[in-house]
Structure formats: structure tokens, C-alpha cells
Design an enzyme around this catalytic site. Sequence first.
Site: not given
Length: 249
Positions: A12, A14-15, A23, A48, A50, A54-55, A75, A105-106, A156, A199-200, A221-222
Site C-alpha cells: 500500500n 498511500d503514505h 509539502r 486508497h 479517500r 488526503r493522500h 480501496e 486511518t481505517t 479482507e 492493517h497495521g 503499507g504504513h
Amino acid sequence: MSGSDTLRLGVNIDHVATVRNARGGAYPDPLRAARIAEEAGADGITAHLREDRRHISDADIEGLMEVLTVPLNFEMAATDEMQKIALRHRPHAVCIVPEKREERTTEGGLEVAREENRLAHFIAPLREAGSRVSIFIAADKRQIEAANRIGAQVIELHSGAYCDAYSEGRYDEADAELQKMREMSGFAHDLGLEVHVGHGLTYDTVSPVAAFPEVRELNIGHFLIGEAIFLGLAPAIKEMRRLMDEARA
Ligand code: PXP
């Protein structure tokens, strides 16, 4: 390892976009991250879009559809706007997630059981367009049965509760969450659903989940994007892949 034993890694990105957007401008570029992830062994890329952008941006999704050689897992929340975007791009996979504006986050899985009718109508055109539809849910029998009834091909399981408990040192709770996910992976698989988890997940939490025989894909992802600061993205992904393969063996 091949065929039905294969455990895919979806990365993922996203981040990467979160850092870019801090920036404004174009750096770091999520598309470049996706290409590096592909080369490092990612079996798919997850992004994802959103509602508040936001990302990931609309242009990122367009770019990913153009450049990716591995499948895109798109997503999205179950909204008309997102459905139109998914139908325009027809990504390999669509994962329906709950979305609240105020969350960081989700935070939880989708309440499929309460919205069965609406969601069944929502996902039908996505399936007809050729996307494999996945539903992001808690490890809960009621939600899994509902996901099956509405025609999802994949569920998932949300691993956030397990990972949070582990990272906060509540190991008994982490074990209980793991046990729930293990049982529900088997339950979903027996219903004919393909099972993913996400997730996580981190290097510390991935192995027991990767060892569930019914799980076909992990979406991470993160942690990987964070680890990329220290190791570089490709080595961070390769280490995750190694841990997954080791656990699977
Ligand atoms: N799977 C789903 C459905 C998600 O919503 C997310 C977070 O966007 C992930 C996997 C990846 O979670 P993380 O970034 O915590 O690894």
C-alpha cells in the site's frame, strides 16, 4: 511455492502520497514507489482514494492504471463518486472499506450485515465490469456470512486490533485476536471466499498471520513506508517478503 499455496504481498503506497502532500508538489512520487515495489517483489499495489483526497489523488490512480505491471487493488468507500471512478478505470481489484472523515486511518471493518441490500447493489456493477470485489471486515461470522451473501469474492480481515494489542504489550489480547482471525479465515475459506488480511502489520506481527493456510494475500503499507526511511523501500519490502515466505514454509 506456487499455485494455491502462494501468499501474495500487496504494498500500500498511500503514505508516500501523505509525505508528498505534506509539502504539496510532486515529491516523493507514489508512482515511483509503486515501480520500486514491483521490482522488489510486490505482487500487487494497493491505493486508497479517500473522499477527502488526503493522500492518494485522482491523478495517482490514473497514473497507476497506466504504469503498473502488477494488479492494482483500489480501496474505496461505498459511495456513488467512488463507484463511478472504479467503473471508469476497471482496476483488477476493488476493496470496499468504511470511511469516516475524522478518522486518522481505517479504524474498523465495514458493517456489511446492516447494509446488505445497498452493498449487494453497489458491488454488482463492479463485478460485472471485471473487478474482483473484496470487503474489509472484522473477523466476525455475521459480517463474513453477509459479505458472502452480497456476492463479494474476497474478504479482507482487519488485523488492526491484533497489531495494536501486540504493539502495546497486551499479548494475551493479541493472541486472542490472532485466534479469532485464524478461525474466521477457515470459516470464510469454507464458504468459498478468498481471504486477505491487512492493517497495521509489521515485521513483528506478520509471521503468525502469514502462516494461516487459508490466507492468500497480505496488504501492508504504513510500516513499510516508514521502514523505507531507514532501509530504503526495496530492502524493506524484501525483508517483509522473506518473513512471509519463512512463516509460510
Ligand atoms: N488493507 C486495508 C483494507 C486498509 O484500509 C489498509 C490501510 O489503508 C491496509 C490494508 C494497510 O494498512 P497499513 O497501512 O496499516 O499497513
